[in-house]
Design an enzyme around this catalytic site. Structure first.
Site, PDB file in Angstrom:
ATOM      1  N   ASP A  86       0.813  -1.220   0.000  1.00 18.07           N
ATOM      2  CA  ASP A  86       0.000   0.000   0.000  1.00 18.07           C
ATOM      3  C   ASP A  86       0.843   1.265   0.000  1.00 18.07           C
ATOM      4  O   ASP A  86       0.396   2.322   0.433  1.00 18.07           O
ATOM      5  CB  ASP A  86      -0.971   0.000   1.199  1.00 18.07           C
TER       6      ASP A  86
ATOM      7  N   ASP B 244       1.592   6.177   2.281  1.00 18.49           N
ATOM      8  CA  ASP B 244       0.835   4.944   2.506  1.00 18.49           C
ATOM      9  C   ASP B 244      -0.614   5.292   2.158  1.00 18.49           C
ATOM     10  O   ASP B 244      -1.220   6.153   2.801  1.00 18.49           O
ATOM     11  CB  ASP B 244       0.992   4.554   3.992  1.00 18.49           C
TER      12      ASP B 244
ATOM     13  N   LYS C 189       4.151   1.919  15.961  1.00 19.20           N
ATOM     14  CA  LYS C 189       3.052   2.801  16.384  1.00 19.20           C
ATOM     15  C   LYS C 189       3.343   3.454  17.753  1.00 19.20           C
ATOM     16  O   LYS C 189       2.653   3.204  18.761  1.00 19.20           O
ATOM     17  CB  LYS C 189       1.717   2.034  16.434  1.00 19.20           C
TER      18      LYS C 189
HETATM   19  N1  GDD Z   1      -0.333 -11.464   3.072  1.00 17.26           N
HETATM   20  C1  GDD Z   1      -0.532 -10.694   4.128  1.00 17.26           C
HETATM   21  N2  GDD Z   1      -0.910 -11.299   5.305  1.00 17.26           N
HETATM   22  N3  GDD Z   1      -0.373  -9.354   4.037  1.00 17.26           N
HETATM   23  C2  GDD Z   1      -0.594  -8.609   5.138  1.00 17.26           C
HETATM   24  C3  GDD Z   1      -0.979  -9.160   6.370  1.00 17.26           C
HETATM   25  C4  GDD Z   1      -1.147 -10.581   6.447  1.00 17.26           C
HETATM   26  O1  GDD Z   1      -1.480 -11.153   7.465  1.00 17.26           O
HETATM   27  N4  GDD Z   1      -1.135  -8.150   7.266  1.00 17.26           N
HETATM   28  C5  GDD Z   1      -0.837  -7.015   6.607  1.00 17.26           C
HETATM   29  N5  GDD Z   1      -0.521  -7.283   5.322  1.00 17.26           N
HETATM   30  C6  GDD Z   1      -0.123  -6.327   4.286  1.00 17.26           C
HETATM   31  C7  GDD Z   1      -1.176  -5.249   4.065  1.00 17.26           C
HETATM   32  O2  GDD Z   1      -2.027  -5.621   2.990  1.00 17.26           O
HETATM   33  C8  GDD Z   1      -0.332  -4.049   3.700  1.00 17.26           C
HETATM   34  O3  GDD Z   1      -0.041  -4.005   2.318  1.00 17.26           O
HETATM   35  C9  GDD Z   1       0.987  -4.301   4.431  1.00 17.26           C
HETATM   36  O4  GDD Z   1       1.021  -5.677   4.776  1.00 17.26           O
HETATM   37  C10 GDD Z   1       1.137  -3.447   5.690  1.00 17.26           C
HETATM   38  O5  GDD Z   1      -0.007  -3.610   6.497  1.00 17.26           O
HETATM   39  P1  GDD Z   1      -0.809  -2.350   7.056  1.00 17.26           P
HETATM   40  O6  GDD Z   1      -1.952  -2.872   7.830  1.00 17.26           O
HETATM   41  O7  GDD Z   1      -1.066  -1.362   5.997  1.00 17.26           O
HETATM   42  O8  GDD Z   1       0.253  -1.777   8.104  1.00 17.26           O
HETATM   43  P2  GDD Z   1       0.464  -0.287   8.611  1.00 17.26           P
HETATM   44  O9  GDD Z   1       0.345   0.676   7.499  1.00 17.26           O
HETATM   45  O10 GDD Z   1      -0.396  -0.057   9.804  1.00 17.26           O
HETATM   46  O11 GDD Z   1       1.981  -0.343   9.147  1.00 17.26           O
HETATM   47  C11 GDD Z   1       2.999  -0.899   8.338  1.00 17.26           C
HETATM   48  O12 GDD Z   1       3.353   0.013   7.307  1.00 17.26           O
HETATM   49  C12 GDD Z   1       3.936   1.259   7.753  1.00 17.26           C
HETATM   50  C13 GDD Z   1       4.262   2.070   6.521  1.00 17.26           C
HETATM   51  O13 GDD Z   1       3.094   2.434   5.890  1.00 17.26           O
HETATM   52  C14 GDD Z   1       4.203  -1.209   9.221  1.00 17.26           C
HETATM   53  O14 GDD Z   1       5.116  -1.941   8.422  1.00 17.26           O
HETATM   54  C15 GDD Z   1       4.852   0.067   9.753  1.00 17.26           C
HETATM   55  O15 GDD Z   1       6.038  -0.248  10.450  1.00 17.26           O
HETATM   56  C16 GDD Z   1       5.187   0.981   8.589  1.00 17.26           C
HETATM   57  O16 GDD Z   1       5.737   2.229   9.075  1.00 17.26           O
HETATM   58 MG    MG Z   2      -0.370   0.595   5.542  1.00 19.36          MG
END
Ligand code: GDD
Ligand code: MG
Length: 364
Positions: free
Chosen positions: A121, A233, A172
């Site tokens: 994303d 993001d 977070k």
């Molecule tokens: N296959 C799979 N399985 N993908 C997953 C899973 C899972 O269980 N959980 C999450 N994802 C994918 C989501 O689809 C997304 O593309 C990505 O992993 C990150 O998940 P998010 O839910 O968007 O996380 P976030 O935005 O809260 O936090 C993450 O991204 C940040 C940057 O945008 C973390 O990696 C943070 O450390 C980072 O700063």
């Molecule tokens: Mg994200």
């Protein structure tokens, strides 16, 4: 010269794979993600993952695995085997989400080489080749890309040492825990040996599990801080809309929109500004205005409707005299005549607003 050729060959020999984590439910992007999983929500009328595929292809990576869980068939149906986009796509589908590191482990059978891992994303114009080169020359076990943000609380804060090593992770963080402005940008390069540090068959996270574990083990874990790179993001409506406004204004360095005008019909006295993107088979009636906005294919904009700083998905009809401003409108919606859809409104697919409705930040 010989050294250069050797280095280039080494890089492309060693790094040939990518895994895109695209299994999240996209909860924060609801209602848009009810029928369209986040990895393929349209960004300027292209499924989002195509931007990530472009980034990988530019870096010479064509072997790409998509790690899916939520609505996988829709994603497979849209992207197929990747041949339309010059890459080879493979898919892994978790029956239930395994977490970010769990998803990488789940794809273990497909991983043979150092792998670029993307959060599915992130829209960025990152120079991936440079990151790969750094990873290779440093002989790192893992490299993580960091980006500076004003408020790290929604992200994973990452502290670094002066020599570029990662020092600490704090996912977070609370406002009082913030020690720096660099966050995990959701792009990693991982040597296959890290698979041995992830438990099989259970939910596991990069952010809370593998990454702190690599630090504890004293593995070579480096950060690449990309300061002048565009990064967002797209996982919340505000940021999803912002990504569009940035692309429309050409603020995303290496990503340029090739075609802003599809094949559509517009009255000569309608106003469509230069920045806007209008999809195929749209109809724009007299006196309508489309300003700094994106219209998906087959939209129908009636007389004197005004659409500004907004994203409207395919096959939506906007009634005469209606106003849509700084809003996101899903697919197949009907906005009644003289209705007002204001700042921050996010309408799910097939929403129908009766004439004169007012929604979103409407000022009285
Ligand atoms: N296959 C799979 N399985 N993908 C997953 C899973 C899972 O269980 N959980 C999450 N994802 C994918 C989501 O689809 C997304 O593309 C990505 O992993 C990150 O998940 P998010 O839910 O968007 O996380 P976030 O935005 O809260 O936090 C993450 O991204 C940040 C940057 O945008 C973390 O990696 C943070 O450390 C980072 O700063
Ligand atoms: Mg994200």
């Amino acid at each position: 010269m010989l050294v250069f050729i050797y280095l280039s060959l080494t890089i492309f020999y060693l790094i040939m794979q990518a895994l895109i984590l695209a299994g999240g439910k996209g909860t924060r992007l609801r209602p848009l993600t009810v029928y369209t999983p986040k990895p393929i929500v349209p960004i300027c009328n292209r499924p989002f993952l195509l931007y990530q595929i472009d980034t990988l292809r530019r870096a010479g990576i064509k072997d790409i695995t998509l790690s899916l869980s939520y609505q996988p068939h829709k994603i497979e149906q849209q992207l197929g085997d990747g041949s339309d986009y010059g890459v080879h796509l493979k898919y892994t589908v978790e029956t239930q989400p395994m977490g970010t590191a769990g998803a990488y482990k789940y794809a273990e059978d497909l991983i043979r080489e150092p792998t670029v891992v993307f959060n599915g994303d992130i829209l960025t114009d990152l120079d991936l080749k440079t990151v790969i080169r750094e990873h290779t020359t440093r002989k790192a076990t893992a490299t993580i890309v960091l980006t500076p943000v004003e408020n790290p609380t929604a992200y994973g804060l990452v502290e670094t040492k002066v020599d570029g090593h990662v020092a600490r992770f704090l996912e977070k963080p609370k406002p009082e825990e913030i020690t720096c402005n660099t966050i995990n940008a959701g792009t990693y390069i991982l040597e296959p040996k890290v698979l041995d540090f992830i438990p099989a068959g259970e939910n596991h996270s990069f952010e809370y599990g593998l990454f702190p574990n690599l630090l504890m083990r004293g593995e070579k874990f480096f950060a690449h801080i990309s300061k002048r790179t565009y990064w967002i993001d797209i996982g919340t409506p505000t940021r999803y809309l912002q990504a569009h406004l940035d692309l429309l204004a050409n603020r995303v360095g290496r990503i340029h929109i090739k075609e802003r005008r599809g094949d559509f019909e517009a009255a000569t006295i309608a106003e469509i500004d230069e920045l806007s993107i209008v999809g195929d088979e749209c109809t724009i009636k007299p006196g309508a205005q489309v300003i700094n906005s994106v219209l998906g294919a087959g939209c129908y904009i009636e007389e004197k409707a005004r659409i500004e700083n907004s994203v409207i998905w395919a096959h939506t009809r906007v009634g005469a005299g209606a106003q849509v401003s700084s809003a996101i409108v899903g697919r197949g919606c009907h906005i009644g005549r003289s209705a007002s859809v204001g700042a921050g409104a996010v309408l799910g697919d097939k929403t129908s607003l009766t004439d004169y409705s007012q929604t979103g930040g409407v000022s009285v």
